[in-house]
Enzyme design. Structure first.
Site, short mmCIF file in Angstrom:
data_model
loop_
_atom_site.label_atom_id
_atom_site.label_comp_id
_atom_site.label_asym_id
_atom_site.label_seq_id
_atom_site.Cartn_x
_atom_site.Cartn_y
_atom_site.Cartn_z
N ARG A 164 0.82 -1.22 0.00
CA ARG A 164 0.00 0.00 0.00
C ARG A 164 0.85 1.27 0.00
NH1 ARG A 164 -3.07 -3.53 -0.82
NH2 ARG A 164 -5.19 -3.80 -0.04
N SER A 238 -10.76 -0.31 2.97
CA SER A 238 -10.07 -0.41 4.27
C SER A 238 -9.64 0.97 4.73
CB SER A 238 -8.82 -1.28 4.15
OG SER A 238 -9.14 -2.55 3.65
N GLU A 334 -5.06 4.27 5.70
CA GLU A 334 -4.76 3.98 4.28
C GLU A 334 -5.16 5.12 3.33
OE1 GLU A 334 -5.76 0.07 2.18
OE2 GLU A 334 -6.68 1.57 0.90
#
Ligand code: FAD
Ligand code: EPU
Length: 341
Positions: A164, A238, A334
């Protein structure tokens, strides 16, 4: 090129929170990009590049310009025996690109089916799902340096991809407008079925030896079942990353909490399930103001009832504190959080 003054961003972010921008600039053609390159002075302290808005939380207004790169186009660049190089402009919808690649008889990104957003944002956080990351197939990224106005080409190894993360999200945040991506796909299909749930989904579909398209279909079904639909409950997928910890910490936690999902990454590190940590603290389904933790998936914060960006941030902060307090693990956000620019 479209220009709008005093624009609402509510329909341009998947959380569907209200925020205003002084100006919206929509690039629709190569000529628009040419104009933008030479005539527009992008200031990262006031201006923002936005894709489809599926990984961003607005907690304030934009006093400058929001730039939307909506230039589309995709084609096969080279086609040798097995390996096929494709190119997509930044404004292409990611999931439609996956489906198009399957139509061409190509495989490699089928596990990344149904990830919302545009192709240009895919390298930002090295999108990943079901055991595959963009970095596995990415050949190169073309991007406009917003400072020097030069067009640059980054080979995959220069993108600093990690879980990520990439240079575009970290050390070079706000510096580049991604314009095109190139991916190396395959004609000969090798299924990647190791991630929990894919095999079971295919079995339930009555499939033993799947095609790439069938893997895509299984993943679409899994995702539709597991994740709340942003069209119904605004969300950005998320909200936190799965924490990466050293093996000793992972083992200590596993001894104490035997059902905690731990995914070893290498000899030294392991990933923990953030959803499990959050659910164990009692947050699943919990509401705070208009914001809530999805009762479908504990890692997804939702806009339940006209939440503001700040309400969602307060809920995120409360979750972070309780996970820190109970497990001594620090959760990292995130999506990009945009306070007033
Ligand atoms: P945006 O949210 O618009 O932008 C994200 C960031 O990229 C911002 O910082 C923005 O400034 C920057 N940016 C966007 N386009 C450009 C460009 N052309 N040039 C430079 N900078 C740019 N992500 C995963 O990795 N895996 C998943 O499984 C996944 N599932 C999701 C499920 C749901 C329901 C939702 C809502 C989101 C999910 N996401 C997932 C997150 C999201 O889909 C991805 O991060 C996606 O790549 C974001 O694309 P976007 O176009 O919406 O980017
Ligand atoms: N779990 C819970 N409670 C829940 C949901 C899940 O305890 O409410 C536990 C279960 O044990 C489950 C485990 O968490 O087995 C993992 O759940 P899941 O397979 O849904 O994956 P995840 O780790 O929660 C990650 C990505 C997703 C990606 C999926 C599939 C991150 C931060 N999230 O979620 O990406 O789609 O794996 O690969 O890495 C995103 O980035 O926005 C995103 C949705």
């Amino acid at each position: 090129m479209k220009r709008t003054s005093n624009a609402s961003l509510k329909h341009l972010n998947s959380f569907a929170v209200e925020a205003q921008a002084d100006q919206l600039l929509e690039l629709e053609s190569e000529q628009d990009l040419e104009w933008f390159t030479h005539q527009y002075r992008f200031d990262p302290s006031h201006d923002l590049i936005l894709g489809a808005g599926s990984n961003i939380l607005f907690a304030g207004d934009i006093d400058g310009t929001v730039v939307l790169n909506r230039i589309t186009g995709k084609h096969i660049v080279t086609d040798s025996n097995d390996e096929v190089l494709i190119e997509a402009c930044a404004g292409e919808n990611w999931h439609q690109l996956v489906l198009w690649s399957l139509d061409q008889g190509l495989s490699g990104i089928e596990n990344l089916s149904l990830i919302p957003g545009l192709a240009g944002a895919a390298p930002m956080q090295n999108i990943g799902a079901y055991g595959v990351e963009l970095a596995d197939t990415l050949d190169s990224v073309q991007a406009l340096d917003l400072k020097s106005k030069e067009l640059r080409l980054f080979k995959a190894e220069d993108c600093h991809f990690a879980y990520r993360n990439s240079r575009f999200k970290s050390s070079d945040a706000g510096r580049y407008l991604i314009t095109r991506i190139r991916l190396r796909l395959q004609r000969n299909f090798t299924a990647k079925l190791a991630y929990a749930g894919i095999g079971e989904e295919l079995q339930a579909m009555g499939i033993d030896v799947p095609t790439a398209r069938q893997v895509s279909e299984a993943i679409i079904q899994l995702r539709e079942r597991k994740l709340p639909d942003p069209k119904i409950s605004g969300n950005a997928g998320s909200f936190f990353k799965n924490p990466v910890v050293n093996i000793t910490t992972a083992n200590l936690l596993k001894n104490e909490f035997s059902d905690l999902p731990v995914y070893p990454l290498n000899d030294r590190q392991a990933k923990l399930s953030a959803a499990w940590l959050i659910e164990s603290c009692g947050w699943k389904g919990h509401c705070m103001g208009g914001a809530a933790v999805s009762d479908q998936h504990a890692l997804v914060l939702i806009n339940k009832d006209n939440a503001t960006g700040n309400e969602l941030l307060s809920l995120a902060e409360a979750i972070r504190e309780s996970v820190q307090h109970r497990f001594a693990i620090e959760l990292q956000t995130e999506p990009r959080i945009v306070q007033t620019l």
